[in-house]
Design a protein around this motif. Sequence first.
Motif, PDB file in Angstrom:
ATOM      1  N   ASN A  12       6.437   9.272  10.107  1.00 56.75           N
ATOM      2  CA  ASN A  12       5.737   8.553  11.159  1.00 56.75           C
ATOM      3  C   ASN A  12       6.188   7.093  11.113  1.00 56.75           C
ATOM      4  OD1 ASN A  12       3.869   7.076  12.675  1.00 56.75           O
ATOM      5  ND2 ASN A  12       2.203   8.464  12.178  1.00 56.75           N
ATOM      6  N   ALA A  13       6.706   6.558  12.221  1.00 52.97           N
ATOM      7  CA  ALA A  13       7.270   5.210  12.248  1.00 52.97           C
ATOM      8  C   ALA A  13       6.228   4.126  11.998  1.00 52.97           C
ATOM      9  CB  ALA A  13       7.967   4.967  13.585  1.00 52.97           C
ATOM     10  N   SER A  14       4.948   4.408  12.214  1.00 55.14           N
ATOM     11  CA  SER A  14       3.918   3.387  12.020  1.00 55.14           C
ATOM     12  C   SER A  14       3.384   3.339  10.588  1.00 55.14           C
ATOM     13  CB  SER A  14       2.764   3.607  12.999  1.00 55.14           C
ATOM     14  OG  SER A  14       2.125   4.830  12.734  1.00 55.14           O
ATOM     15  N   CYS A  15       3.870   4.204   9.711  1.00 56.10           N
ATOM     16  CA  CYS A  15       3.407   4.222   8.326  1.00 56.10           C
ATOM     17  C   CYS A  15       3.895   3.002   7.564  1.00 56.10           C
ATOM     18  CB  CYS A  15       3.900   5.475   7.613  1.00 56.10           C
ATOM     19  SG  CYS A  15       3.075   6.959   8.176  1.00 56.10           S
ATOM     20  N   LEU A  16       3.072   2.550   6.633  1.00 59.12           N
ATOM     21  CA  LEU A  16       3.435   1.412   5.793  1.00 59.12           C
ATOM     22  C   LEU A  16       3.288   1.785   4.324  1.00 59.12           C
ATOM     23  CD1 LEU A  16       1.626  -1.517   7.622  1.00 59.12           C
ATOM     24  CD2 LEU A  16       4.080  -1.125   7.502  1.00 59.12           C
ATOM     25  N   ARG A  17       4.082   1.162   3.497  1.00 53.20           N
ATOM     26  CA  ARG A  17       3.983   1.328   2.048  1.00 53.20           C
ATOM     27  C   ARG A  17       2.738   0.591   1.572  1.00 53.20           C
ATOM     28  NH1 ARG A  17       5.705   4.481  -2.004  1.00 53.20           N
ATOM     29  NH2 ARG A  17       5.635   3.342  -3.955  1.00 53.20           N
ATOM     30  N   VAL A  18       1.877   1.285   0.836  1.00 54.88           N
ATOM     31  CA  VAL A  18       0.624   0.706   0.331  1.00 54.88           C
ATOM     32  C   VAL A  18       0.530   0.947  -1.167  1.00 54.88           C
ATOM     33  CG1 VAL A  18      -1.901   0.825   0.418  1.00 54.88           C
ATOM     34  CG2 VAL A  18      -0.575   1.086   2.522  1.00 54.88           C
ATOM     35  N   THR A  19       0.224  -0.114  -1.919  1.00 52.73           N
ATOM     36  CA  THR A  19      -0.076   0.035  -3.335  1.00 52.73           C
ATOM     37  C   THR A  19      -1.336  -0.760  -3.652  1.00 52.73           C
ATOM     38  OG1 THR A  19       1.314  -1.829  -3.987  1.00 52.73           O
ATOM     39  CG2 THR A  19       2.316   0.344  -4.099  1.00 52.73           C
ATOM     40  N   ILE A  20      -2.147  -0.199  -4.530  1.00 54.28           N
ATOM     41  CA  ILE A  20      -3.283  -0.916  -5.094  1.00 54.28           C
ATOM     42  C   ILE A  20      -3.095  -0.865  -6.599  1.00 54.28           C
ATOM     43  CG2 ILE A  20      -5.773  -1.059  -5.387  1.00 54.28           C
ATOM     44  CD1 ILE A  20      -6.064   0.464  -2.748  1.00 54.28           C
ATOM     45  N   PRO A  33      -4.628   2.957  -8.250  1.00 54.87           N
ATOM     46  CA  PRO A  33      -5.368   3.941  -7.446  1.00 54.87           C
ATOM     47  C   PRO A  33      -4.667   4.390  -6.165  1.00 54.87           C
ATOM     48  CG  PRO A  33      -6.681   1.951  -7.817  1.00 54.87           C
ATOM     49  CD  PRO A  33      -5.341   1.714  -8.402  1.00 54.87           C
ATOM     50  N   ALA A  34      -3.702   3.624  -5.686  1.00 54.32           N
ATOM     51  CA  ALA A  34      -2.967   4.034  -4.483  1.00 54.32           C
ATOM     52  C   ALA A  34      -1.517   3.603  -4.619  1.00 54.32           C
ATOM     53  CB  ALA A  34      -3.582   3.426  -3.225  1.00 54.32           C
ATOM     54  N   ASP A  35      -0.634   4.493  -4.207  1.00 53.71           N
ATOM     55  CA  ASP A  35       0.795   4.192  -4.257  1.00 53.71           C
ATOM     56  C   ASP A  35       1.505   5.193  -3.356  1.00 53.71           C
ATOM     57  OD1 ASP A  35       3.325   3.327  -4.830  1.00 53.71           O
ATOM     58  OD2 ASP A  35       3.281   3.883  -6.940  1.00 53.71           O
ATOM     59  N   GLY A  36       1.795   4.782  -2.134  1.00 52.43           N
ATOM     60  CA  GLY A  36       2.466   5.686  -1.212  1.00 52.43           C
ATOM     61  C   GLY A  36       2.514   5.122   0.191  1.00 52.43           C
ATOM     62  N   GLU A  37       2.909   5.963   1.128  1.00 53.33           N
ATOM     63  CA  GLU A  37       2.969   5.566   2.531  1.00 53.33           C
ATOM     64  C   GLU A  37       1.751   6.110   3.247  1.00 53.33           C
ATOM     65  OE1 GLU A  37       6.709   6.523   4.277  1.00 53.33           O
ATOM     66  OE2 GLU A  37       7.671   4.848   3.281  1.00 53.33           O
ATOM     67  N   ARG A  62      -1.286  -4.289  -1.713  1.00 51.98           N
ATOM     68  CA  ARG A  62      -0.066  -4.644  -0.988  1.00 51.98           C
ATOM     69  C   ARG A  62       0.125  -3.641   0.137  1.00 51.98           C
ATOM     70  NH1 ARG A  62       5.311  -6.779  -3.469  1.00 51.98           N
ATOM     71  NH2 ARG A  62       4.219  -8.656  -2.898  1.00 51.98           N
ATOM     72  N   ILE A  63       0.218  -4.185   1.358  1.00 47.45           N
ATOM     73  CA  ILE A  63       0.463  -3.377   2.557  1.00 47.45           C
ATOM     74  C   ILE A  63       1.723  -3.930   3.195  1.00 47.45           C
ATOM     75  CG2 ILE A  63      -0.438  -2.610   4.781  1.00 47.45           C
ATOM     76  CD1 ILE A  63      -3.243  -3.353   3.684  1.00 47.45           C
ATOM     77  N   GLY A  64       2.795  -3.176   3.106  1.00 46.04           N
ATOM     78  CA  GLY A  64       4.074  -3.690   3.596  1.00 46.04           C
ATOM     79  C   GLY A  64       4.450  -4.921   2.790  1.00 46.04           C
ATOM     80  N   SER A  65       4.626  -6.068   3.458  1.00 47.77           N
ATOM     81  CA  SER A  65       4.993  -7.305   2.767  1.00 47.77           C
ATOM     82  C   SER A  65       3.790  -8.214   2.527  1.00 47.77           C
ATOM     83  CB  SER A  65       6.048  -8.060   3.581  1.00 47.77           C
ATOM     84  OG  SER A  65       5.517  -8.408   4.842  1.00 47.77           O
ATOM     85  N   ARG A  66       2.601  -7.801   2.924  1.00 48.66           N
ATOM     86  CA  ARG A  66       1.386  -8.611   2.771  1.00 48.66           C
ATOM     87  C   ARG A  66       0.631  -8.200   1.502  1.00 48.66           C
ATOM     88  NH1 ARG A  66      -3.988  -8.653   6.369  1.00 48.66           N
ATOM     89  NH2 ARG A  66      -4.897 -10.494   5.427  1.00 48.66           N
ATOM     90  N   THR A  67       0.152  -9.195   0.744  1.00 50.77           N
ATOM     91  CA  THR A  67      -0.607  -8.928  -0.475  1.00 50.77           C
ATOM     92  C   THR A  67      -1.960  -9.620  -0.393  1.00 50.77           C
ATOM     93  OG1 THR A  67       1.412  -8.787  -1.783  1.00 50.77           O
ATOM     94  CG2 THR A  67      -0.632  -9.141  -2.988  1.00 50.77           C
ATOM     95  N   VAL A  68      -3.016  -8.861  -0.736  1.00 53.09           N
ATOM     96  CA  VAL A  68      -4.374  -9.395  -0.821  1.00 53.09           C
ATOM     97  C   VAL A  68      -4.833  -9.239  -2.263  1.00 53.09           C
ATOM     98  CG1 VAL A  68      -6.744  -9.134   0.010  1.00 53.09           C
ATOM     99  CG2 VAL A  68      -4.838  -8.732   1.575  1.00 53.09           C
ATOM    100  N   THR A  69      -5.426 -10.281  -2.825  1.00 51.75           N
ATOM    101  CA  THR A  69      -5.873 -10.278  -4.213  1.00 51.75           C
ATOM    102  C   THR A  69      -7.375 -10.467  -4.264  1.00 51.75           C
ATOM    103  OG1 THR A  69      -3.787 -11.305  -4.849  1.00 51.75           O
ATOM    104  CG2 THR A  69      -5.557 -11.399  -6.448  1.00 51.75           C
ATOM    105  N   ARG A  70      -8.053  -9.682  -5.123  1.00 51.00           N
ATOM    106  CA  ARG A  70      -9.499  -9.798  -5.332  1.00 51.00           C
ATOM    107  C   ARG A  70      -9.783  -9.745  -6.826  1.00 51.00           C
ATOM    108  NH1 ARG A  70      -9.166 -11.223  -0.870  1.00 51.00           N
ATOM    109  NH2 ARG A  70     -10.216 -10.446   0.981  1.00 51.00           N
TER     110      ARG A  70
END
Length: 76
Positions: A12-20, A33-37, A62-70
Amino acid sequence: AACADAGGGARNASCLRVTIRVLDALGREVARPADGEYAPGTHTAEFSSHALPCGWYTALLRIGSRTVTRSILLLR
């Protein structure tokens, strides 16, 4: 995740790489806890903290090239 069609074909072209990643106070990864598209939408991820000592942890999303930290304070 559901980023390939039912037959395992095209991505799916709209999928993004996501890691937590969850890091301890020294920066060591203690959980992933998460690592995939993932397709756009709402998703949940869980991790068990039973084996971790009390203290401060950092969650990196991390979603695509964006990273959020908590910050996470684990108390028992």
